[in-house]
Motif scaffolding. Structure first.
Motif, PDB file in Angstrom:
ATOM      1  N   LYS A  16       0.875  -1.174   0.000  1.00 40.81           N
ATOM      2  CA  LYS A  16       0.000   0.000   0.000  1.00 40.81           C
ATOM      3  C   LYS A  16       0.913   1.226   0.000  1.00 40.81           C
ATOM      4  CE  LYS A  16      -3.440  -2.797   0.512  1.00 40.81           C
ATOM      5  NZ  LYS A  16      -3.190  -3.901  -0.396  1.00 40.81           N
ATOM      6  N   ARG A  44      -3.264   3.459 -11.833  1.00 43.18           N
ATOM      7  CA  ARG A  44      -4.256   2.656 -12.563  1.00 43.18           C
ATOM      8  C   ARG A  44      -3.734   2.262 -13.945  1.00 43.18           C
ATOM      9  NH1 ARG A  44      -7.886   6.295  -9.874  1.00 43.18           N
ATOM     10  NH2 ARG A  44      -8.068   7.593 -11.728  1.00 43.18           N
ATOM     11  N   TRP A 101      -4.425  -0.380  -8.011  1.00 40.22           N
ATOM     12  CA  TRP A 101      -5.603   0.366  -7.595  1.00 40.22           C
ATOM     13  C   TRP A 101      -5.109   1.769  -7.263  1.00 40.22           C
ATOM     14  CZ3 TRP A 101      -6.631   3.138  -3.228  1.00 40.22           C
ATOM     15  CH2 TRP A 101      -7.963   3.480  -2.989  1.00 40.22           C
ATOM     16  N   VAL A 131     -10.692   2.161   2.471  1.00 37.52           N
ATOM     17  CA  VAL A 131     -10.823   1.468   1.186  1.00 37.52           C
ATOM     18  C   VAL A 131      -9.447   1.051   0.665  1.00 37.52           C
ATOM     19  CG1 VAL A 131     -11.554   1.737  -1.218  1.00 37.52           C
ATOM     20  CG2 VAL A 131     -12.986   2.640   0.624  1.00 37.52           C
ATOM     21  N   TRP A 132      -8.491   1.950   0.751  1.00 34.80           N
ATOM     22  CA  TRP A 132      -7.120   1.702   0.301  1.00 34.80           C
ATOM     23  C   TRP A 132      -6.513   0.499   1.014  1.00 34.80           C
ATOM     24  CZ3 TRP A 132      -2.809   3.779   3.481  1.00 34.80           C
ATOM     25  CH2 TRP A 132      -1.559   3.689   2.874  1.00 34.80           C
ATOM     26  N   GLU A 139      -7.899  -3.014   0.000  1.00 29.72           N
ATOM     27  CA  GLU A 139      -7.591  -3.567  -1.317  1.00 29.72           C
ATOM     28  C   GLU A 139      -6.714  -4.812  -1.168  1.00 29.72           C
ATOM     29  OE1 GLU A 139      -8.394  -2.920  -4.621  1.00 29.72           O
ATOM     30  OE2 GLU A 139      -9.964  -1.825  -3.589  1.00 29.72           O
ATOM     31  N   ALA A 168      -1.868  -1.018  -3.975  1.00 27.82           N
ATOM     32  CA  ALA A 168      -2.788   0.117  -4.037  1.00 27.82           C
ATOM     33  C   ALA A 168      -2.033   1.401  -3.725  1.00 27.82           C
ATOM     34  CB  ALA A 168      -3.932  -0.075  -3.047  1.00 27.82           C
TER      35      ALA A 168
END
Length: 173
Positions: free
Chosen positions: A56, A94, A99, A115-116, A119, A123
């Motif tokens: 992340k 992207r 993501w 949300v991140w 994933e 992301a």
């Protein structure tokens, strides 16, 4: 937690996170990167995708080489060649197969982070931050304080008093 915390180690977040993720595949790795550092290492984003590393990445976008600018100001110099013309890092992510999402308002941040982090794969969260926010050192030395005073004087004399006022307003008022 792994960090360099030194100004001279620009762009080490992503390479370090790749190494950490490869050495600890069952642990979550989170990379905190500045816009200047990540711009230097777009190839590492491709490595993260190709290796399917669930890293992340948070990109803090202040539109400048912030530490370099602070160092210049602390030496009493006007900031030079530190402004960046950044892409939308979420769109870049992207396009490379990660993501990606951009956050520009503080009230959006908490939900975006949830949300991140949820994933399943790699992301990238592109976070716009205040470009005038100073990174405050844990202690204050005399030399940088004198340098900031010189920078302030030079900025005002060169018609950049608005920059000085914005910095004071954002950090001290």
């Amino acid at each position: 937690m792994f960090a360099s915390l030194l100004h001279g180690t620009m762009a080490n977040g992503m390479p370090s996170s790749i190494g950490l993720q490869k050495s600890q595949p069952d642990r979550q790795v989170i990379c905190l990167a500045g816009d200047g550092g990540i711009s230097m290492l777009f190839g590492d984003l491709m490595t993260i995708v190709q290796q399917a590393l669930p890293i992340k990445i948070a990109v803090f976008d202040n539109g400048k080489l912030g530490f370099v600018e602070i160092e210049q100001k602390a030496e009493g110099m006007l900031d030079t060649f530190t402004k960046l013309k950044n892409p939308n890092f979420a769109e870049v992510a992207r396009a490379l197969g990660l993501w990606g999402q951009t956050v520009s308002k503080a009230e959006q941040l908490e939900d975006a982070v949830k949300v991140w982090l949820a994933e399943p794969g790699p992301a990238l969260l592109h976070v716009h931050v205040n470009p005038m926010q100073l990174v405050m050192p844990p202690f204050t030395a005399v030399e940088p304080a004198i340098g900031m005073a010189l920078y302030t004087t030079r900025a005002v004399l060169h018609g950049r008093g608005g920059d000085v006022w914005e910095m004071v307003k954002e950090n001290f008022l």
